[in-house]
Design a protein around this motif. Structure first.
Motif, PDB file in Angstrom:
ATOM      1  N   THR A 110       0.818  -1.220   0.000  1.00 21.26           N
ATOM      2  CA  THR A 110       0.000   0.000   0.000  1.00 21.26           C
ATOM      3  C   THR A 110       0.848   1.264   0.000  1.00 21.26           C
ATOM      4  O   THR A 110       0.297   2.372   0.065  1.00 21.26           O
ATOM      5  N   THR A 111       2.172   1.112  -0.052  1.00 18.27           N
ATOM      6  CA  THR A 111       3.055   2.285  -0.042  1.00 18.27           C
ATOM      7  C   THR A 111       3.482   2.636  -1.470  1.00 18.27           C
ATOM      8  O   THR A 111       2.656   3.020  -2.280  1.00 18.27           O
ATOM      9  N   ASN A 112       4.753   2.477  -1.801  1.00 23.29           N
ATOM     10  CA  ASN A 112       5.231   2.829  -3.139  1.00 23.29           C
ATOM     11  C   ASN A 112       6.342   1.865  -3.564  1.00 23.29           C
ATOM     12  O   ASN A 112       6.875   1.105  -2.745  1.00 23.29           O
ATOM     13  N   PRO A 113       6.724   1.864  -4.844  1.00 24.94           N
ATOM     14  CA  PRO A 113       7.721   0.905  -5.336  1.00 24.94           C
ATOM     15  C   PRO A 113       9.058   0.912  -4.600  1.00 24.94           C
ATOM     16  O   PRO A 113       9.594  -0.169  -4.332  1.00 24.94           O
ATOM     17  N   PRO A 114       9.652   2.078  -4.276  1.00 27.70           N
ATOM     18  CA  PRO A 114      10.939   2.021  -3.557  1.00 27.70           C
ATOM     19  C   PRO A 114      10.840   1.291  -2.218  1.00 27.70           C
ATOM     20  O   PRO A 114      11.739   0.538  -1.840  1.00 27.70           O
ATOM     21  N   THR A 115       9.730   1.511  -1.493  1.00 26.66           N
ATOM     22  CA  THR A 115       9.553   0.839  -0.208  1.00 26.66           C
ATOM     23  C   THR A 115       9.376  -0.663  -0.408  1.00 26.66           C
ATOM     24  O   THR A 115       9.919  -1.467   0.364  1.00 26.66           O
ATOM     25  N   ILE A 116       8.637  -1.041  -1.425  1.00 21.59           N
ATOM     26  CA  ILE A 116       8.446  -2.464  -1.735  1.00 21.59           C
ATOM     27  C   ILE A 116       9.783  -3.114  -2.063  1.00 21.59           C
ATOM     28  O   ILE A 116      10.091  -4.221  -1.598  1.00 21.59           O
ATOM     29  N   LEU A 117      10.596  -2.422  -2.865  1.00 20.45           N
ATOM     30  CA  LEU A 117      11.913  -2.948  -3.231  1.00 20.45           C
ATOM     31  C   LEU A 117      12.769  -3.169  -1.997  1.00 20.45           C
ATOM     32  O   LEU A 117      13.395  -4.223  -1.826  1.00 20.45           O
ATOM     33  N   LEU A 118      12.801  -2.179  -1.106  1.00 22.73           N
ATOM     34  CA  LEU A 118      13.605  -2.302   0.105  1.00 22.73           C
ATOM     35  C   LEU A 118      13.118  -3.424   1.012  1.00 22.73           C
ATOM     36  O   LEU A 118      13.911  -4.037   1.731  1.00 22.73           O
ATOM     37  N   TRP A 164      11.232   2.395  -9.241  1.00 25.35           N
ATOM     38  CA  TRP A 164      11.906   1.338  -8.487  1.00 25.35           C
ATOM     39  C   TRP A 164      13.390   1.683  -8.365  1.00 25.35           C
ATOM     40  O   TRP A 164      14.211   1.262  -9.168  1.00 25.35           O
ATOM     41  N   THR A 165      13.728   2.480  -7.371  1.00 20.73           N
ATOM     42  CA  THR A 165      15.114   2.928  -7.245  1.00 20.73           C
ATOM     43  C   THR A 165      15.484   3.136  -5.779  1.00 20.73           C
ATOM     44  O   THR A 165      14.640   3.510  -4.960  1.00 20.73           O
ATOM     45  N   PHE A 166      16.761   2.930  -5.456  1.00 19.43           N
ATOM     46  CA  PHE A 166      17.262   3.214  -4.118  1.00 19.43           C
ATOM     47  C   PHE A 166      17.500   4.702  -3.932  1.00 19.43           C
ATOM     48  O   PHE A 166      17.760   5.165  -2.824  1.00 19.43           O
ATOM     49  N   GLY A 167      17.438   5.461  -5.026  1.00 22.54           N
ATOM     50  CA  GLY A 167      17.643   6.898  -4.938  1.00 22.54           C
ATOM     51  C   GLY A 167      16.574   7.597  -4.125  1.00 22.54           C
ATOM     52  O   GLY A 167      16.723   8.773  -3.778  1.00 22.54           O
ATOM     53  N   ALA A 168      15.505   6.887  -3.810  1.00 19.01           N
ATOM     54  CA  ALA A 168      14.438   7.466  -2.995  1.00 19.01           C
ATOM     55  C   ALA A 168      14.866   7.625  -1.545  1.00 19.01           C
ATOM     56  O   ALA A 168      14.186   8.296  -0.763  1.00 19.01           O
ATOM     57  N   VAL A 169      15.999   7.043  -1.168  1.00 18.46           N
ATOM     58  CA  VAL A 169      16.470   7.097   0.215  1.00 18.46           C
ATOM     59  C   VAL A 169      17.664   8.043   0.301  1.00 18.46           C
ATOM     60  O   VAL A 169      18.712   7.780  -0.290  1.00 18.46           O
ATOM     61  N   PRO A 170      17.540   9.160   1.013  1.00 15.61           N
ATOM     62  CA  PRO A 170      18.664  10.103   1.130  1.00 15.61           C
ATOM     63  C   PRO A 170      19.791   9.524   1.975  1.00 15.61           C
ATOM     64  O   PRO A 170      19.586   8.599   2.770  1.00 15.61           O
ATOM     65  N   SER A 171      20.971  10.098   1.830  1.00 15.36           N
ATOM     66  CA  SER A 171      22.151   9.565   2.519  1.00 15.36           C
ATOM     67  C   SER A 171      22.009   9.606   4.031  1.00 15.36           C
ATOM     68  O   SER A 171      22.495   8.713   4.742  1.00 15.36           O
ATOM     69  N   HIS A 172      21.324  10.651   4.550  1.00 15.59           N
ATOM     70  CA  HIS A 172      21.230  10.726   6.018  1.00 15.59           C
ATOM     71  C   HIS A 172      20.384   9.585   6.599  1.00 15.59           C
ATOM     72  O   HIS A 172      20.531   9.248   7.774  1.00 15.59           O
TER      73      HIS A 172
END
Length: 294
Positions: A110-118, A164-172
């Motif tokens: 129910t969230t989004n593709p980046p969260t599903i991927l992670l 579908w990308t890890f770029g959705a997560v900032p470095s911090h």
């Protein structure tokens, strides 16, 4: 009667009467969610990550008990767990674990593709951890990754788009994961200190055994690294005095834990572990209040 007894065995399997386990996962995840959303993240995401945390911790207990059933027979504290004692079979435990993980995955959908991927990577680490203690000198570090993966997932859910990308997560977010990993090392080393004598006999590797006589100082160093990293990252993101007050309250609790573990008694170490969720709550409360006071 038989059905009720079996249901109680399932509750015992997932440690339903011991909420401290899932609270240890919940507070840093929710803190990250508030930071990622720059305030109240909405009821949907709160529900997803709260229920998902409870479900995945419960699923992890099922997997862990199956993997450790031969070892747990030789440890007084764990010898009567349902799978270890034979009250529940391995297929039963794995079935419950799979069902809980599946429901958790439905929530993630129910969230989004980046969260599903992670979520797939988080599940992989959860599955690997029970076997790490056979090969890794400090398997608590593997647990630290598993217990901290809700942090990048929270950022992905609050800030990520539809790619579908890890770029959705900032470095911090990854820095916060690293900081939280040190907290897991702290409290799970306290936990390992409880069973150190038994673990030495059966050949399990733990951080308490690896650190040896430096176990207490190691725990305090882990607390210090956790709080320092979160303080630096939080300040860099604009969190202020209320957040730092939360960090200070957590630090005071860490000093209290030193008084409980310095003698290395089983009772003191286990008590320190059981109340550790209040350390995480202090940091979470500092984040929430600080963002609300802006």
């Amino acid at each position: 009667m038989i059905a009720a007894r079996r249901f109680n065995l399932y509750l015992d399997l997932i440690r339903w009467d011991r909420p401290a386990g899932w609270l240890l996962l919940l507070w840093p995840t929710l803190a990250a969610l508030w930071i990622a959303a720059d305030g109240f993240p909405g009821l949907h995401l709160i529900a997803v990550f709260t229920l998902g945390t409870v479900l995945m911790r419960s699923a992890g207990c099922c997997i862990n008990d199956v993997a450790d059933r031969e070892f747990d027979r030789h440890v007084k504290r764990t010898s009567q767990r349902p799978v270890t004692s034979g009250a529940l079979g391995v297929p039963d435990a794995l079935g419950v674990g799979a069902a809980l993980a599946f429901v958790s995955f439905l929530l993630v959908l129910t969230t989004n593709p980046p969260t599903i991927l992670l979520s797939f990577f988080g599940l992989a680490v959860t599955l690997v951890y029970p076997y790490a203690k056979r090969f890794v000198s400090m398997p608590q570090a593997v647990l630290g990754v598993a217990f901290s993966f809700g942090i990048p997932m929270a950022f992905a859910a609050a800030q990520g788009g539809q790619e579908w990308t890890f770029g959705a997560v900032p470095s911090h977010a990854w820095w916060l994961l690293l900081g939280n990993l040190f907290w897991v090392l702290a409290y799970d080393t306290e936990y390992a200190m409880v069973d150190r004598d038994d673990d030495l006999k059966i050949g399990i590797k733990t951080s308490a055994i690896t650190l040896g006589r430096f176990d207490v100082s190691g725990v305090m160093a882990f607390y210090g690294l956790f709080l320092a990293i979160w303080a630096v990252v939080g300040r860099s993101l604009g969190l202020g005095e209320w957040f730092l007050l939360g960090i200070a309250v957590a630090a005071a609790q860490a000093l209290w834990h030193w008084s409980m573990i310095r003698e290395r008694s089983r009772e003191g170490c286990f008590r320190a572990f059981r109340v550790n969720h209040w350390v995480g709550f202090a940091v979470f409360a500092g984040v929430v209040v600080d963002l609300a006071m802006r």
